[in-house]
Motif scaffolding. Sequence first.
Motif, PDB file in Angstrom:
ATOM      1  N   THR A  93       1.077  -1.277  -0.088  1.00 24.79           N
ATOM      2  CA  THR A  93      -0.111   0.170   0.012  1.00 24.79           C
ATOM      3  C   THR A  93       0.927   1.078  -0.157  1.00 24.79           C
ATOM      4  O   THR A  93       1.603   1.412   0.915  1.00 24.79           O
ATOM      5  CB  THR A  93      -0.770   0.031   1.224  1.00 24.79           C
ATOM      6  OG1 THR A  93      -1.870  -1.029   1.256  1.00 24.79           O
ATOM      7  CG2 THR A  93      -1.786   1.358   1.361  1.00 24.79           C
ATOM      8  N   LEU A  95       1.328   5.025   0.591  1.00 24.22           N
ATOM      9  CA  LEU A  95       0.672   6.057   1.200  1.00 24.22           C
ATOM     10  C   LEU A  95       1.198   7.383   1.176  1.00 24.22           C
ATOM     11  O   LEU A  95       2.314   7.386   1.528  1.00 24.22           O
ATOM     12  CB  LEU A  95       0.316   5.674   2.628  1.00 24.22           C
ATOM     13  CG  LEU A  95      -0.565   6.555   3.558  1.00 24.22           C
ATOM     14  CD1 LEU A  95      -1.182   5.877   4.686  1.00 24.22           C
ATOM     15  CD2 LEU A  95       0.133   7.709   4.087  1.00 24.22           C
ATOM     16  N   LYS A 118      -2.523  -1.198  -3.746  1.00 24.96           N
ATOM     17  CA  LYS A 118      -3.272  -0.063  -3.034  1.00 24.96           C
ATOM     18  C   LYS A 118      -2.849   1.258  -3.008  1.00 24.96           C
ATOM     19  O   LYS A 118      -1.468   1.196  -2.695  1.00 24.96           O
ATOM     20  CB  LYS A 118      -4.223  -0.833  -1.804  1.00 24.96           C
ATOM     21  CG  LYS A 118      -5.061  -1.853  -2.047  1.00 24.96           C
ATOM     22  CD  LYS A 118      -5.828  -2.170  -0.876  1.00 24.96           C
ATOM     23  CE  LYS A 118      -6.682  -3.457  -1.041  1.00 24.96           C
ATOM     24  NZ  LYS A 118      -7.504  -3.593   0.016  1.00 24.96           N
ATOM     25  N   ALA A 120      -3.137   5.170  -1.002  1.00 28.60           N
ATOM     26  CA  ALA A 120      -3.997   5.899  -0.270  1.00 28.60           C
ATOM     27  C   ALA A 120      -3.321   7.332  -0.256  1.00 28.60           C
ATOM     28  O   ALA A 120      -2.228   7.367  -0.074  1.00 28.60           O
ATOM     29  CB  ALA A 120      -3.680   5.373   1.470  1.00 28.60           C
ATOM     30  N   VAL A 122      -3.485  10.989   1.169  1.00 28.63           N
ATOM     31  CA  VAL A 122      -3.977  11.624   2.499  1.00 28.63           C
ATOM     32  C   VAL A 122      -3.716  13.150   2.424  1.00 28.63           C
ATOM     33  O   VAL A 122      -2.627  13.575   2.432  1.00 28.63           O
ATOM     34  CB  VAL A 122      -3.197  10.970   3.587  1.00 28.63           C
ATOM     35  CG1 VAL A 122      -3.854  11.654   4.806  1.00 28.63           C
ATOM     36  CG2 VAL A 122      -3.356   9.534   3.611  1.00 28.63           C
ATOM     37  N   THR A 214      -7.982   2.838  -4.764  1.00 24.27           N
ATOM     38  CA  THR A 214      -7.487   3.905  -4.017  1.00 24.27           C
ATOM     39  C   THR A 214      -8.472   4.661  -3.025  1.00 24.27           C
ATOM     40  O   THR A 214      -9.785   4.522  -3.466  1.00 24.27           O
ATOM     41  CB  THR A 214      -7.192   5.332  -5.184  1.00 24.27           C
ATOM     42  OG1 THR A 214      -6.386   4.371  -6.192  1.00 24.27           O
ATOM     43  CG2 THR A 214      -6.636   6.183  -4.810  1.00 24.27           C
ATOM     44  N   ALA A 215      -8.009   5.030  -2.079  1.00 25.21           N
ATOM     45  CA  ALA A 215      -8.916   5.630  -0.998  1.00 25.21           C
ATOM     46  C   ALA A 215      -8.316   7.090  -0.694  1.00 25.21           C
ATOM     47  O   ALA A 215      -6.970   7.471  -0.696  1.00 25.21           O
ATOM     48  CB  ALA A 215      -8.719   4.845   0.292  1.00 25.21           C
ATOM     49  N   PHE A 217      -8.353  10.063   1.556  1.00 25.17           N
ATOM     50  CA  PHE A 217      -8.601  10.443   3.071  1.00 25.17           C
ATOM     51  C   PHE A 217      -8.439  11.947   3.136  1.00 25.17           C
ATOM     52  O   PHE A 217      -7.352  12.591   2.683  1.00 25.17           O
ATOM     53  CB  PHE A 217      -7.660   9.713   3.753  1.00 25.17           C
ATOM     54  CG  PHE A 217      -7.633   8.272   3.889  1.00 25.17           C
ATOM     55  CD1 PHE A 217      -8.248   7.556   4.826  1.00 25.17           C
ATOM     56  CD2 PHE A 217      -7.003   7.579   2.866  1.00 25.17           C
ATOM     57  CE1 PHE A 217      -8.334   6.217   5.141  1.00 25.17           C
ATOM     58  CE2 PHE A 217      -6.919   6.293   2.927  1.00 25.17           C
ATOM     59  CZ  PHE A 217      -7.555   5.686   3.908  1.00 25.17           C
ATOM     60  N   SER A 240     -12.248   5.005  -7.113  1.00 23.88           N
ATOM     61  CA  SER A 240     -11.654   5.521  -6.135  1.00 23.88           C
ATOM     62  C   SER A 240     -12.802   5.787  -5.016  1.00 23.88           C
ATOM     63  O   SER A 240     -14.023   5.906  -5.399  1.00 23.88           O
ATOM     64  CB  SER A 240     -11.077   6.788  -6.150  1.00 23.88           C
ATOM     65  OG  SER A 240     -11.604   7.871  -6.839  1.00 23.88           O
ATOM     66  N   LEU A 264      -7.765   3.259   7.691  1.00 19.81           N
ATOM     67  CA  LEU A 264      -6.737   2.868   6.757  1.00 19.81           C
ATOM     68  C   LEU A 264      -6.656   1.274   6.812  1.00 19.81           C
ATOM     69  O   LEU A 264      -6.329   0.567   5.758  1.00 19.81           O
ATOM     70  CB  LEU A 264      -5.513   3.449   7.149  1.00 19.81           C
ATOM     71  CG  LEU A 264      -4.097   3.040   6.584  1.00 19.81           C
ATOM     72  CD1 LEU A 264      -4.210   3.592   4.929  1.00 19.81           C
ATOM     73  CD2 LEU A 264      -3.078   3.693   7.201  1.00 19.81           C
ATOM     74  N   PHE A 267      -9.398  -0.104   4.730  1.00 24.53           N
ATOM     75  CA  PHE A 267      -9.088  -0.204   3.326  1.00 24.53           C
ATOM     76  C   PHE A 267      -8.079  -1.220   2.762  1.00 24.53           C
ATOM     77  O   PHE A 267      -8.096  -1.835   1.881  1.00 24.53           O
ATOM     78  CB  PHE A 267      -8.626   1.206   3.232  1.00 24.53           C
ATOM     79  CG  PHE A 267      -7.968   1.294   1.689  1.00 24.53           C
ATOM     80  CD1 PHE A 267      -8.872   1.269   0.492  1.00 24.53           C
ATOM     81  CD2 PHE A 267      -6.532   1.693   1.311  1.00 24.53           C
ATOM     82  CE1 PHE A 267      -8.515   1.329  -0.774  1.00 24.53           C
ATOM     83  CE2 PHE A 267      -6.295   1.741   0.243  1.00 24.53           C
ATOM     84  CZ  PHE A 267      -7.176   1.674  -1.016  1.00 24.53           C
TER      85      PHE A 267
END
Length: 269
Positions: A93, A95, A118, A120, A122, A214-215, A217, A240, A264, A267
């Motif tokens: 992941t 991030l 993945k 992330a 932020v 994809t997240a 935040f 996303s 997190l 996810f």
Amino acid sequence: MGCYIRVEQNVNVYVEDLDPGNGKPIVFIHGWPVNHKIFEYQFNRLPIMGYRCIGIDLRGFGKSDRPWTGYSYNRLADDIRVIIDTLGLQNITLLGHSMGGAISIRYMARHAGYQVSKLALVGAAAPVYTRRPDFPYGRTKEEANKLIEGTYNDRPKMLEDLGDLYFERYITGSFKKWFQGLGMEASGHSSAMAMMSLRDEDLRPDLPKIHVPTAIFHGVQDKRCPFVLAELMHAGITGSELIPFQYSGHGIFYCEKDKFNRELVRFIG
């Protein structure tokens, strides 16, 4: 365990690898102008839950070398590729916070998401950090130039003011000093050069090249990277997920750290 990885001739980047065994790896890319220690409140918790947390000090920041050049998104993304190869990381992941989110997007586009399962983002400084004729969102270029000017003329004051905008919720004076100290660990010149990249780079063509879950935040109260940027990334990255933080500004990983850590982990799985 901390180590240095050579990413380019005469350039070594510091990496902190909190390895709890065979846990899923998370590679953390910090924002401007701090370093990997900004994620302290994730590094305290996630390894206990079995995740391998890998924090990178981007070149020019933290404990990494401070070359005079090499602060474009392309070069910084290439540094991440070297680190992933050197550590033999797979199924990670990635991030990225703030500028680190922008660099993570460039990594996904430039390196075809190599070894990333993945993503992330932020409080990401993307798809564009500063306004332009066809993009009326984000900060102005004049505001970015003031940060560059402050970096070269009174960096402690610039960092003090930045901390006031970074965290929407109340933080102690001691915490502000800690944040300021992280910024002072960077090279002043590196900080200025990286802000120039933030000011000038455009990631809009990169978004359609992201093909992993994809997240996004993002703090609803974010004064550094307004929430509309999150909505634009959400629209531009197919499939996303947008996760708003109603009570946070730019530093959501601290202001709502329990929710952030929980979301997190959900996810990543």
